[in-house]
Design a protein around this motif. Structure first.
Motif, PDB file in Angstrom:
ATOM      1  N   UNK A  31       0.884  -1.153   0.000  1.00  0.00           N
ATOM      2  CA  UNK A  31       0.000   0.000   0.000  1.00  0.00           C
ATOM      3  C   UNK A  31       0.923   1.203   0.000  1.00  0.00           C
ATOM      4  N   UNK A  32       0.747   2.100  -0.945  1.00  0.00           N
ATOM      5  CA  UNK A  32       1.653   3.228  -1.087  1.00  0.00           C
ATOM      6  C   UNK A  32       1.007   4.466  -0.497  1.00  0.00           C
ATOM      7  N   UNK A  33       1.546   4.893   0.630  1.00  0.00           N
ATOM      8  CA  UNK A  33       1.071   6.094   1.307  1.00  0.00           C
ATOM      9  C   UNK A  33       2.126   7.183   1.104  1.00  0.00           C
ATOM     10  N   UNK A  34       1.679   8.376   0.762  1.00  0.00           N
ATOM     11  CA  UNK A  34       2.593   9.484   0.490  1.00  0.00           C
ATOM     12  C   UNK A  34       2.377  10.616   1.488  1.00  0.00           C
ATOM     13  N   UNK A  35       3.480  11.217   1.924  1.00  0.00           N
ATOM     14  CA  UNK A  35       3.345  12.412   2.751  1.00  0.00           C
ATOM     15  C   UNK A  35       2.922  13.565   1.832  1.00  0.00           C
ATOM     16  N   UNK A  36       2.547  14.709   2.382  1.00  0.00           N
ATOM     17  CA  UNK A  36       2.060  15.803   1.536  1.00  0.00           C
ATOM     18  C   UNK A  36       3.045  16.253   0.456  1.00  0.00           C
ATOM     19  N   UNK A  37       4.340  16.254   0.755  1.00  0.00           N
ATOM     20  CA  UNK A  37       5.323  16.672  -0.241  1.00  0.00           C
ATOM     21  C   UNK A  37       5.426  15.650  -1.364  1.00  0.00           C
ATOM     22  N   UNK A  38       5.456  14.370  -1.021  1.00  0.00           N
ATOM     23  CA  UNK A  38       5.501  13.321  -2.043  1.00  0.00           C
ATOM     24  C   UNK A  38       4.225  13.325  -2.879  1.00  0.00           C
ATOM     25  N   UNK A  39       3.093  13.604  -2.254  1.00  0.00           N
ATOM     26  CA  UNK A  39       1.823  13.692  -2.985  1.00  0.00           C
ATOM     27  C   UNK A  39       1.874  14.869  -3.964  1.00  0.00           C
ATOM     28  N   UNK A  40       2.433  15.995  -3.526  1.00  0.00           N
ATOM     29  CA  UNK A  40       2.601  17.139  -4.425  1.00  0.00           C
ATOM     30  C   UNK A  40       3.451  16.732  -5.626  1.00  0.00           C
ATOM     31  N   UNK A  41       4.555  16.033  -5.374  1.00  0.00           N
ATOM     32  CA  UNK A  41       5.440  15.628  -6.466  1.00  0.00           C
ATOM     33  C   UNK A  41       4.762  14.617  -7.385  1.00  0.00           C
ATOM     34  N   UNK A  42       3.944  13.718  -6.840  1.00  0.00           N
ATOM     35  CA  UNK A  42       3.202  12.768  -7.676  1.00  0.00           C
ATOM     36  C   UNK A  42       2.258  13.538  -8.608  1.00  0.00           C
ATOM     37  N   UNK A  43       1.546  14.517  -8.056  1.00  0.00           N
ATOM     38  CA  UNK A  43       0.625  15.313  -8.865  1.00  0.00           C
ATOM     39  C   UNK A  43       1.379  16.125  -9.910  1.00  0.00           C
ATOM     40  N   UNK A  44       2.539  16.638  -9.551  1.00  0.00           N
ATOM     41  CA  UNK A  44       3.352  17.399 -10.495  1.00  0.00           C
ATOM     42  C   UNK A  44       3.863  16.487 -11.613  1.00  0.00           C
ATOM     43  N   UNK A  45       4.296  15.286 -11.269  1.00  0.00           N
ATOM     44  CA  UNK A  45       4.753  14.327 -12.280  1.00  0.00           C
ATOM     45  C   UNK A  45       3.608  13.972 -13.225  1.00  0.00           C
ATOM     46  N   UNK A  46       2.421  13.828 -12.675  1.00  0.00           N
ATOM     47  CA  UNK A  46       1.235  13.544 -13.487  1.00  0.00           C
ATOM     48  C   UNK A  46       0.958  14.713 -14.436  1.00  0.00           C
ATOM     49  N   UNK A  47       1.063  15.927 -13.919  1.00  0.00           N
ATOM     50  CA  UNK A  47       0.826  17.117 -14.734  1.00  0.00           C
ATOM     51  C   UNK A  47       1.845  17.231 -15.868  1.00  0.00           C
ATOM     52  N   UNK A  48       3.110  16.934 -15.550  1.00  0.00           N
ATOM     53  CA  UNK A  48       4.166  17.049 -16.552  1.00  0.00           C
ATOM     54  C   UNK A  48       4.095  15.938 -17.595  1.00  0.00           C
ATOM     55  N   UNK A  49       3.606  14.787 -17.205  1.00  0.00           N
ATOM     56  CA  UNK A  49       3.570  13.650 -18.131  1.00  0.00           C
ATOM     57  C   UNK A  49       4.917  12.961 -18.185  1.00  0.00           C
ATOM     58  N   UNK A  50       5.845  13.529 -18.922  1.00  0.00           N
ATOM     59  CA  UNK A  50       7.206  13.002 -18.999  1.00  0.00           C
ATOM     60  C   UNK A  50       8.058  13.885 -18.103  1.00  0.00           C
TER      61      UNK A  50
END
Length: 90
Positions: A31-50
């Protein structure tokens, strides 16, 4: 580098959790739980695509007051974790 398709970030009981949308990619042992900073980076990676270590480091420095060298070290570590758990692909 890209996020592997089929994972979505959700909030569950106040925690940021990555969840698989399809049964074929679910590993019930993880189960992958992310802290707020990691969640921000996940969303940013999603936004950037590559995305790259550098592009996520830049985003982290723009969002938070953090030293660029510290940010890059933290982003590299996080991406290594994502790769080890199969959340990203090249």
């Amino acid at each position: 580098m890209k996020q592997k398709k089929g994972f979505v970030l959700r909030q569950v009981c106040g925690e940021h959790v990555l969840m698989a949308e399809e049964l074929s990619i679910i590993d019930f042992g993880k189960l992958v739980s992310l802290n707020p900073t990691a969640a921000f980076l996940w969303q940013e990676a999603e936004r950037q695509g590559d995305f790259t270590v550098e592009s996520l480091t830049d985003a982290l420095c723009q969002e938070y007051a953090v030293d660029p060298n510290t940010a890059m070290t933290d982003v590299r570590f996080l991406i290594e974790q994502w790769q080890a758990t199969g959340l990203t692909e090249t």
